[in-house]
Design an enzyme around this catalytic site. Structure first.
Site, PDB file in Angstrom:
ATOM      1  N   ASP A   1       8.976  51.509 -56.181  1.00 23.04           N
ATOM      2  CA  ASP A   1       8.443  50.583 -55.205  1.00 23.04           C
ATOM      3  C   ASP A   1       8.375  49.209 -55.848  1.00 23.04           C
ATOM      4  OD1 ASP A   1       6.838  51.218 -52.363  1.00 23.04           O
ATOM      5  OD2 ASP A   1       6.306  49.290 -53.260  1.00 23.04           O
TER       6      ASP A   1
ATOM      7  N   ASP B   1      12.651  45.844 -57.228  1.00 22.76           N
ATOM      8  CA  ASP B   1      13.037  45.239 -55.959  1.00 22.76           C
ATOM      9  C   ASP B   1      14.476  45.679 -55.711  1.00 22.76           C
ATOM     10  OD1 ASP B   1      13.999  43.659 -53.906  1.00 22.76           O
ATOM     11  OD2 ASP B   1      13.183  41.781 -54.689  1.00 22.76           O
ATOM     12  N   VAL B   2      14.686  46.533 -54.715  1.00 22.93           N
ATOM     13  CA  VAL B   2      16.014  47.115 -54.533  1.00 22.93           C
ATOM     14  C   VAL B   2      17.010  46.159 -53.884  1.00 22.93           C
ATOM     15  CG1 VAL B   2      15.329  49.529 -54.586  1.00 22.93           C
ATOM     16  CG2 VAL B   2      15.187  48.265 -52.429  1.00 22.93           C
TER      17      VAL B   2
ATOM     18  N   TYR C   1      16.737  44.529 -36.967  1.00 20.34           N
ATOM     19  CA  TYR C   1      16.391  45.891 -37.386  1.00 20.34           C
ATOM     20  C   TYR C   1      17.432  46.880 -36.880  1.00 20.34           C
ATOM     21  CZ  TYR C   1      13.615  50.131 -38.078  1.00 20.34           C
ATOM     22  OH  TYR C   1      13.185  51.369 -38.468  1.00 20.34           O
TER      23      TYR C   1
ATOM     24  N   LYS D   1      20.068  49.048 -39.323  1.00 16.16           N
ATOM     25  CA  LYS D   1      20.053  50.511 -39.357  1.00 16.16           C
ATOM     26  C   LYS D   1      21.384  51.090 -38.866  1.00 16.16           C
ATOM     27  CE  LYS D   1      15.929  51.081 -41.040  1.00 16.16           C
ATOM     28  NZ  LYS D   1      15.729  51.664 -42.380  1.00 16.16           N
TER      29      LYS D   1
ATOM     30  N   THR E   1       3.062  55.728 -38.788  1.00 10.27           N
ATOM     31  CA  THR E   1       2.965  55.496 -40.228  1.00 10.27           C
ATOM     32  C   THR E   1       2.348  54.121 -40.472  1.00 10.27           C
ATOM     33  OG1 THR E   1       5.136  54.434 -40.429  1.00 10.27           O
ATOM     34  CG2 THR E   1       5.079  56.856 -40.578  1.00 10.27           C
TER      35      THR E   1
ATOM     36  N   THR F   1       1.628  45.479 -34.076  1.00 12.47           N
ATOM     37  CA  THR F   1       0.353  45.378 -33.371  1.00 12.47           C
ATOM     38  C   THR F   1       0.277  44.124 -32.494  1.00 12.47           C
ATOM     39  OG1 THR F   1      -0.768  46.586 -35.122  1.00 12.47           O
ATOM     40  CG2 THR F   1      -2.151  45.325 -33.637  1.00 12.47           C
TER      41      THR F   1
END
Length: 265
Positions: free
Chosen positions: A43, A69-70, A162, A166, A197, A205
């Protein structure tokens, strides 16, 4: 402790939750370890990785926390090297890192687009770039990439970057699956649906009037089951694809969504 991952060295990226509770990466890391896997919990927030590693150690499993940091090629290279140095091999690469930012093509800023593509898509390119040579030398390995049903369906929410990121992960996974099948390496995707999650709290939100309970209630109502899934649903699907039980499955997208994509036509 089970034995479905016995003797296997597993890298899980995004292995720490973004908040209280179980995120997809955290649950996957713990489940791999419960089934006998040796886990490098990665992480960018080392405290989050250490929390996951501590849970695994507390259950009698094997885990090492690693900060990376990937999206950084050098840090990804160091991550893979660390796994091989500690566990002598790399059997499973589980790519879980991802963010969600809302906005359609007009509303989303270029900075937001670039950020989502870099974190969700480029990170998978980099981790696979450095993990595949190790697996190729072993003549064995499995890659599990966490994508999303947003890549194949619209749920009426503006997710331009997003969804695009994906979808790209799915296409890249299919391509790798065919290229590396003769070398004993499998590559598959898990496509979670609406999941409860920690990740959904911050970015979503506000779009539901700033009320977390309202957001959860409305997302639950969208699901044919009447309730969202959770991180364990994603983790168990990932475990199957990573295990030898799925030895003849590659280039596949396993949808884990409680049936919601069957409603979207």
């Amino acid at each position: 402790m089970g034995e479905r991952m016995a003797g296997k060295a597993v890298i899980v990226t995004g292995a720490g939750s973004t908040g209280q509770g179980w995120g997809n990466g955290k649950a996957a890391a713990v489940l791999y370890a419960r089934e006998g896997g040796k886990v490098l919990a990665v992480d960018r927030r080392i405290a989050a990785a250490e929390e996951t590693a501590a849970i695994i150690a507390g259950e009698g499993g094997t885990a090492v926390a690693f900060e990376a940091d990937v999206t950084d090629p050098l840090e990804v290279l160091a991550m893979v090297k660390r796994c091989v140095d500690v566990f002598d091999r790399l059997d499973v690469l589980h790519n879980n890192v991802g963010i969600a930012e809302t906005g359609g093509p007009v509303e989303a800023t270029l900075d937001s687009w670039d950020r989502v593509i870099r974190i969700n898509q480029t990170s998978v390119f980099l981790t696979c770039k450095h993990a595949l040579p190790v697996m190729e030398e072993q003549r064995a390995g499995a890659i599990v990439n966490v994508a999303s049903i947003a890549a194949i369906r619209s749920l009426g929410f503006p997710y331009a970057a997003y969804s695009a990121s994906k979808a790209a992960v799915i296409a890249m996974t299919r391509n790798m699956a065919i290229e590396y099948a003769p070398k004993g390496i499998r590559a598959n995707c898990v496509l979670p649906g609406l999941m409860n999650t920690p990740m959904i709290r911050a970015p979503l939100t506000a779009s539901y009037g700033g009320d977390v309970d309202e957001m959860i209630a409305r997302r639950d109502a969208q699901c044919p089951t009447g309730k969202m899934g959770d991180a364990w649903d994603t983790a168990y699907a990932s475990l199957f694809l990573a295990s030898d039980e799925a030895r003849y499955i590659t280039g596949h997208e396993l949808v884990v969504d409680g049936g919601i994509t069957q409603k979207c036509v």
